[in-house]
Design a protein around this motif. Structure first.
Motif, mmCIF file in Angstrom:
data_model
loop_
_atom_site.group_PDB
_atom_site.id
_atom_site.type_symbol
_atom_site.label_atom_id
_atom_site.label_comp_id
_atom_site.label_asym_id
_atom_site.label_seq_id
_atom_site.Cartn_x
_atom_site.Cartn_y
_atom_site.Cartn_z
ATOM 1 N N THR A 282 95.512 -3.866 126.330
ATOM 2 C CA THR A 282 96.282 -3.212 125.263
ATOM 3 C C THR A 282 97.348 -4.145 124.723
ATOM 4 O O THR A 282 97.582 -4.210 123.507
ATOM 5 C CB THR A 282 96.908 -1.914 125.791
ATOM 6 N N VAL A 283 97.988 -4.890 125.626
ATOM 7 C CA VAL A 283 98.950 -5.886 125.168
ATOM 8 C C VAL A 283 98.259 -6.897 124.263
ATOM 9 O O VAL A 283 98.781 -7.273 123.198
ATOM 10 C CB VAL A 283 99.609 -6.589 126.365
ATOM 11 N N GLU A 284 97.055 -7.343 124.667
ATOM 12 C CA GLU A 284 96.327 -8.315 123.855
ATOM 13 C C GLU A 284 95.948 -7.722 122.499
ATOM 14 O O GLU A 284 95.990 -8.416 121.476
ATOM 15 C CB GLU A 284 95.079 -8.782 124.605
ATOM 16 N N PHE A 285 95.571 -6.447 122.480
ATOM 17 C CA PHE A 285 95.251 -5.762 121.229
ATOM 18 C C PHE A 285 96.434 -5.888 120.260
ATOM 19 O O PHE A 285 96.256 -6.258 119.084
ATOM 20 C CB PHE A 285 94.944 -4.297 121.516
ATOM 21 N N PHE A 286 97.624 -5.604 120.739
ATOM 22 C CA PHE A 286 98.773 -5.629 119.838
ATOM 23 C C PHE A 286 99.250 -7.039 119.543
ATOM 24 O O PHE A 286 99.839 -7.286 118.478
ATOM 25 C CB PHE A 286 99.886 -4.724 120.371
ATOM 26 N N ARG A 287 98.989 -7.989 120.417
ATOM 27 C CA ARG A 287 99.235 -9.382 120.044
ATOM 28 C C ARG A 287 98.349 -9.757 118.856
ATOM 29 O O ARG A 287 98.796 -10.422 117.907
ATOM 30 C CB ARG A 287 98.934 -10.310 121.224
ATOM 31 N N ASN A 288 97.102 -9.331 118.907
ATOM 32 C CA ASN A 288 96.184 -9.636 117.805
ATOM 33 C C ASN A 288 96.617 -8.946 116.515
ATOM 34 O O ASN A 288 96.513 -9.520 115.431
ATOM 35 C CB ASN A 288 94.767 -9.212 118.186
ATOM 36 N N VAL A 289 97.069 -7.715 116.642
ATOM 37 C CA VAL A 289 97.589 -7.016 115.462
ATOM 38 C C VAL A 289 98.769 -7.786 114.875
ATOM 39 O O VAL A 289 98.843 -8.025 113.656
ATOM 40 C CB VAL A 289 98.001 -5.576 115.819
ATOM 41 N N LEU A 290 99.692 -8.196 115.729
ATOM 42 C CA LEU A 290 100.870 -8.909 115.245
ATOM 43 C C LEU A 290 100.506 -10.255 114.631
ATOM 44 O O LEU A 290 101.179 -10.724 113.704
ATOM 45 C CB LEU A 290 101.877 -9.092 116.374
ATOM 46 N N ASP A 291 99.448 -10.880 115.109
ATOM 47 C CA ASP A 291 99.000 -12.122 114.481
ATOM 48 C C ASP A 291 98.629 -11.892 113.021
ATOM 49 O O ASP A 291 98.986 -12.688 112.135
ATOM 50 C CB ASP A 291 97.809 -12.703 115.237
ATOM 51 N N GLU A 292 97.917 -10.801 112.739
ATOM 52 C CA GLU A 292 97.571 -10.505 111.339
ATOM 53 C C GLU A 292 98.803 -10.104 110.548
ATOM 54 O O GLU A 292 98.928 -10.433 109.360
ATOM 55 C CB GLU A 292 96.496 -9.414 111.269
ATOM 56 N N VAL A 293 99.709 -9.395 111.182
ATOM 57 C CA VAL A 293 100.957 -9.044 110.512
ATOM 58 C C VAL A 293 101.697 -10.313 110.105
ATOM 59 O O VAL A 293 102.194 -10.439 108.973
ATOM 60 C CB VAL A 293 101.831 -8.172 111.431
ATOM 61 N N MET A 294 101.774 -11.284 111.015
ATOM 62 C CA MET A 294 102.502 -12.518 110.710
ATOM 63 C C MET A 294 101.791 -13.359 109.661
ATOM 64 O O MET A 294 102.440 -14.137 108.953
ATOM 65 C CB MET A 294 102.731 -13.315 111.994
ATOM 66 N N GLU A 295 100.461 -13.221 109.556
ATOM 67 C CA GLU A 295 99.745 -13.926 108.490
ATOM 68 C C GLU A 295 100.151 -13.429 107.102
ATOM 69 O O GLU A 295 100.159 -14.183 106.131
ATOM 70 C CB GLU A 295 98.235 -13.745 108.662
ATOM 71 N N VAL A 296 100.476 -12.152 107.011
ATOM 72 C CA VAL A 296 100.773 -11.525 105.722
ATOM 73 C C VAL A 296 102.265 -11.554 105.407
ATOM 74 O O VAL A 296 102.665 -11.760 104.262
ATOM 75 C CB VAL A 296 100.253 -10.068 105.719
ATOM 76 N N PHE A 297 103.085 -11.371 106.424
ATOM 77 C CA PHE A 297 104.539 -11.274 106.233
ATOM 78 C C PHE A 297 105.214 -12.541 106.751
ATOM 79 O O PHE A 297 105.199 -12.794 107.959
ATOM 80 C CB PHE A 297 105.096 -10.064 106.980
ATOM 81 N N PRO A 298 105.837 -13.324 105.888
ATOM 82 C CA PRO A 298 106.525 -14.535 106.341
ATOM 83 C C PRO A 298 107.914 -14.275 106.903
ATOM 84 O O PRO A 298 108.608 -15.227 107.263
ATOM 85 C CB PRO A 298 106.614 -15.369 105.060
ATOM 86 N N SER A 299 108.324 -13.028 106.998
ATOM 87 C CA SER A 299 109.685 -12.693 107.409
ATOM 88 C C SER A 299 110.001 -13.252 108.796
ATOM 89 O O SER A 299 109.146 -13.333 109.669
ATOM 90 C CB SER A 299 109.890 -11.184 107.411
ATOM 91 N N ARG A 300 111.278 -13.579 108.981
ATOM 92 C CA ARG A 300 111.726 -14.066 110.280
ATOM 93 C C ARG A 300 111.626 -12.962 111.333
ATOM 94 O O ARG A 300 111.363 -13.218 112.505
ATOM 95 C CB ARG A 300 113.167 -14.557 110.174
ATOM 96 N N TYR A 301 111.831 -11.713 110.913
ATOM 97 C CA TYR A 301 111.887 -10.577 111.826
ATOM 98 C C TYR A 301 110.598 -9.762 111.731
ATOM 99 O O TYR A 301 110.093 -9.500 110.640
ATOM 100 C CB TYR A 301 113.082 -9.687 111.493
#
Length: 541
Positions: A282-301
């Motif tokens: 489950t942790v890995e699932f959300f790491r993968n989700v956050l990877d796509e989030v970071m691809e789209v959002f350049p925000s520092r936070y």
């Protein structure tokens, strides 16, 4: 005296006026060119004039923009004279705010989308010098409970820019919907973005409306929102809720939960017991989700939630207890902290910073995380004492979904009354504020949770004009003068009228803005403050 909102640091009236006409030109240095083009587009739409943009020195009365490295980064100096207008900013952001102040001085019609006949465009001669009090001047839009399509978000961004707001937090996931396309896990939007109906009203007398609801943003739509906001010097901070408020994710992927089995996207509002399990998968699932989030959002936070996660399922689940023992954890709070730290490490390795609600302080947390303190000021005090940067968004000041009066006509009253003056009177850093808080306070944020804001007009009604009061808290120097603010508010309302904002009148809601027969649950402010104090009493510095 300047009628600007937010109130500038310095305003000096001078003799004469500047007249903008069909021969007016805009000149800009290379570093100022992007802001000049933005100003040209906005003013050309409103006036019908071409307002060509060039370099060099104006040959006649015109508008000149330039970067002034001696000014504060977001500060500006706006000089209006009969011979021309000069806007200097410490950065492109400062220039943008100076250009916005100039539009405000031209009057409400400068914010229209098409030219009206017979208008004379003039601004009184003056010098305005200004810079913001806080670096983080945020606004949260909850698009998880009530999805707002892209064009409405873009319109809101323009309104935020008017108020010098520079952070838009998008609450993208919750029990009631998952709003961001994730290519690796398509069921998050195929299943999690839709629900058959929604709760109508609040409390024990609430019902269900029988109306399907949903929607989500593609990666390209979110990139467009990010780019549109960036042009207006607004950073978009995404939020993916964990480990609670996850019912929509569990509807799509039940194996992420503690109890297993099918789940539906929640049609009710409030807090339920469902949380993520803490398996490595489950942790890995959300790491993968956050990877796509970071691809789209350049925000520092990058927001990961952390609020209102009930621990009852973990406490009753043998497998969760086994995982706690294996990890040397003694309490469910420590288990949540362990989960959050896994995401924090992943974000930190990618050069980002975790942004979470103050509940993430209930267990050990790495110092790089930034805390949004919503349960009063206690979370901010504890976070700052531990070395975390802080954003203040206490629900007794900053929740713009709360009712604006205690009158019976207020639609669906949920929470404590927050009048426009309540918002205006808030002081983030009182005289007795601890030095650690002063050092770590990034700024303030207003939040708009959308359980009962299911249309753009409902958002307008709840947010405006209270956002004008918030803008003075976030931008202007300390020192409140309610009569002065009130005298300037009429001009801001005229701008809202020109834009077409369905704001709440100061005298109370119009008949069509009321929701008769739809129940709410108002709260006493003193009782709510006592409740929040009890919830945060265990937070130790």
């Amino acid at each position: 005296m300047s009628g600007l909102i937010p109130k500038p640091a310095s305003f000096e009236a001078r003799a004469g006026e500047f007249v903008l006409d069909a021969d007016t030109e805009i000149t800009a240095s290379d570093a100022a060119a992007s802001v000049a083009r933005r100003l040209q587009a906005d003013l050309a739409a409103a006036t019908g004039f071409a307002l060509p943009v060039g370099g060099g020195v104006p040959t006649r009365a015109g508008i000149a923009l330039e970067i002034d490295p001696d000014s504060p980064a977001e500060g500006f100096r706006l000089e209006v004279a009969p011979g021309g207008v000069r806007i200097a900013g410490g950065s492109a952001a400062g220039l943008f705010y100076g250009a916005m102040a100039f539009r405000q001085q031209l009057g409400p019609d400068a914010f229209r989308r098409a030219a009206l006949p017979g208008r004379r465009w003039r601004a009184e001669a003056s010098v305005t010098v200004d810079a913001p009090r806080f670096a983080w001047r945020g606004f949260l839009l909850d698009v998880a409970r009530s999805f707002r399509p892209k064009h409405e978000v873009l319109r809101l961004i323009d309104l935020l820019a008017l108020h010098r707001v520079n952070v838009l937090q998008l609450h993208l996931t919750d029990d009631q919907g998952w709003r961001m396309q994730i290519h690796r896990y398509p069921r998050l939007t195929e299943v999690g973005a839709w629900r058959p109906e929604s709760q109508l009203g609040h409390g024990p007398k609430s019902t269900l409306d029988g109306r399907p609801a949903g929607g989500f943003y593609t990666h390209d739509e979110l990139r467009e929102i990010v780019a549109y906001a960036a042009e207006r010097h607004i950073e978009v901070v995404p939020e993916i809720e964990t480990p609670g408020h996850v019912r929509a994710a569990l509807a799509a992927y039940p194996e992420l939960g503690v109890t297993g089995g099918p789940r539906d996207v929640w049609t009710r509002y409030g807090i339920n017991d469902d949380v993520l399990n803490t398996e490595e998968s489950t942790v890995e699932f959300f790491r993968n989700v956050l990877d796509e989030v970071m691809e789209v959002f350049p925000s520092r936070y990058i927001g990961v939630g952390g609020d209102e996660a009930r621990k009852t399922q973990w406490a009753a689940d043998p497998r969760s207890q086994q995982l706690m023992a294996e990890r040397g954890l003694e309490t469910p709070n420590e288990l949540q902290a362990w989960f959050v730290r896994q995401l924090d490490a992943h974000l930190t390795a990618a050069g980002r910073r975790l942004y979470g609600w103050d509940e993430v302080l209930e267990g050990p947390l790495d110092p790089g995380a930034t805390i949004a303190s919503w349960r009063g000021i206690r979370g901010a005090q504890v976070a700052a004492a531990r070395g975390h940067d802080v954003v203040l968004c206490p629900d007794d000041f900053a929740y713009l979904d709360y009712p604006q009066s205690d009158a019976a006509a207020e639609p669906i009253p949920v929470g404590t009354v927050q009048t426009i003056r309540d918002v205006y009177d808030y002081e983030p850093l009182p005289a007795d504020a601890a030095e650690a808080l002063r050092r770590h306070l990034l700024g303030v944020q207003a939040n708009a949770w959308s359980e009962h804001m299911d249309t753009a007009s409902r958002v307008d009604y709840m947010v405006f004009p209270r956002l004008a009061a918030f803008a003075e808290v976030a931008w202007s120097a300390p020192g409140k003068d309610w009569p002065d603010f009130s005298s300037r508010l009429d001009g801001q309302l005229a701008i809202y009228d020109a834009i077409g904002v369905a704001y709440r009148p100061l005298s109370g809601p119009n008949p069509w803005q009321q929701r008769p027969g739809v129940p709410g649950v108002p709260r006493d402010k003193a009782d709510r403050q006592a409740e929040l104090a009890a919830l945060t009493a265990d937070l130790l510095e």
